[in-house]
Design a protein around this motif. Sequence first.
Motif, mmCIF file in Angstrom:
data_model
loop_
_atom_site.group_PDB
_atom_site.id
_atom_site.type_symbol
_atom_site.label_atom_id
_atom_site.label_comp_id
_atom_site.label_asym_id
_atom_site.label_seq_id
_atom_site.Cartn_x
_atom_site.Cartn_y
_atom_site.Cartn_z
ATOM 1 N N UNK A 1 0.829 -1.208 0.000
ATOM 2 C CA UNK A 1 0.000 0.000 0.000
ATOM 3 C C UNK A 1 0.862 1.257 0.000
ATOM 4 N N UNK A 2 2.044 1.170 0.641
ATOM 5 C CA UNK A 2 2.950 2.300 0.692
ATOM 6 C C UNK A 2 4.208 1.991 -0.111
ATOM 7 N N UNK A 3 5.251 2.718 0.095
ATOM 8 C CA UNK A 3 6.436 2.643 -0.768
ATOM 9 C C UNK A 3 7.134 1.289 -0.713
ATOM 10 N N UNK A 4 7.538 0.813 -1.886
ATOM 11 C CA UNK A 4 8.457 -0.318 -2.007
ATOM 12 C C UNK A 4 9.833 0.269 -2.271
ATOM 13 N N UNK A 5 10.751 0.069 -1.318
ATOM 14 C CA UNK A 5 12.064 0.710 -1.438
ATOM 15 C C UNK A 5 12.964 -0.024 -2.426
ATOM 16 N N UNK A 6 13.038 -1.359 -2.309
ATOM 17 C CA UNK A 6 13.993 -2.071 -3.151
ATOM 18 C C UNK A 6 13.578 -3.510 -3.378
ATOM 19 N N UNK A 7 13.613 -3.943 -4.638
ATOM 20 C CA UNK A 7 13.434 -5.350 -5.001
ATOM 21 C C UNK A 7 14.585 -5.740 -5.914
ATOM 22 N N UNK A 8 15.402 -6.702 -5.478
ATOM 23 C CA UNK A 8 16.513 -7.220 -6.281
ATOM 24 C C UNK A 8 16.220 -8.668 -6.661
ATOM 25 N N UNK A 9 16.151 -8.937 -7.952
ATOM 26 C CA UNK A 9 15.953 -10.292 -8.456
ATOM 27 C C UNK A 9 17.272 -10.711 -9.093
#
Length: 318
Positions: A232-240
Amino acid sequence: SQFNVGTADRIQAQNDIARLTLNAAGPTKKFISKSGSITRLDLILDGPDAELKKIEAAGNITGSIQVSGPIGQMRTKTGDLVASIRTFSGDGNIKKIQTGRDLLSTMDIDGGVSQFKIGRNFGSGGRVLINGPVKKIDTTKGTFNAQLFVAVQLSNMFAGGLGSSASVTTEDNIKSITINGTLDGSIISHAGGITKLILNGMLDSAGQIKAFEAGIKGITINGDADGTIFADQEITKVDIKSGSGMAGDFTGTIQSADSIKSVSVAGAATGAYVQALHTLEKFILSGSVTNTIIGAGDLIKLVQINGLAKKQGVKLQH
């Protein structure tokens, strides 16, 4: 055998304890089978001073355990714990549950649990309700298959996989989860968000990582990502990243009802979807891209494709 007593201070046997019904009002310090199992137990400790300090068996523990107070330690040295476990009356904290093999219990705990140390698998689809914080779950050598609900914070969890029937749901923050295998179930925070999640394996197409009324600080997937990530709020970082014999491909969904700061993909993106309601600051893809949508309601700052954009490659939505 059936016993109704005021206090059962100590119950101990060298071999098996079987088909025992015990009702007591006071505390029980030790309930032990030194070299056998405790089976078909019906234990009720219900009174103002009720407490189970320690129950332990070399083999299995099965049956029903109800305590109107705290539990110190529940342990099977080499066997399974297969019991209905309930604490009530407002002071039902459990310090430690440890099994040599599987924990296959249903639980309704009126308090928190300091530690689960499970020798193999945790759960078989049954419900585990914890009305307090959980400090640590360690089922690294097996798969987590329970439907876990934690009313407060889940501090640390380590699992060898999260099965398709499994769910981890909290009403507060999830501080740290590490899964060394496939995430096929769901991890959901209804408040407080998800601070850190490391997946050394695949996020399966049925797998879900969601934070309602809060954000996600960091997700690292060392493997392919085919499932859903939402906040619902910010996604800071996704590393795949590449890992676990996989290239780090992305075919799933990453979506925020706020903004997304950074998404990086080591492999290819095919049929993937990335959407931020407000701002997408950075999306970097090292591999090829096919039939992928990247969007933001207000602003897309950077989209970098280092591989080949194949037929119908990438569509930017703004």
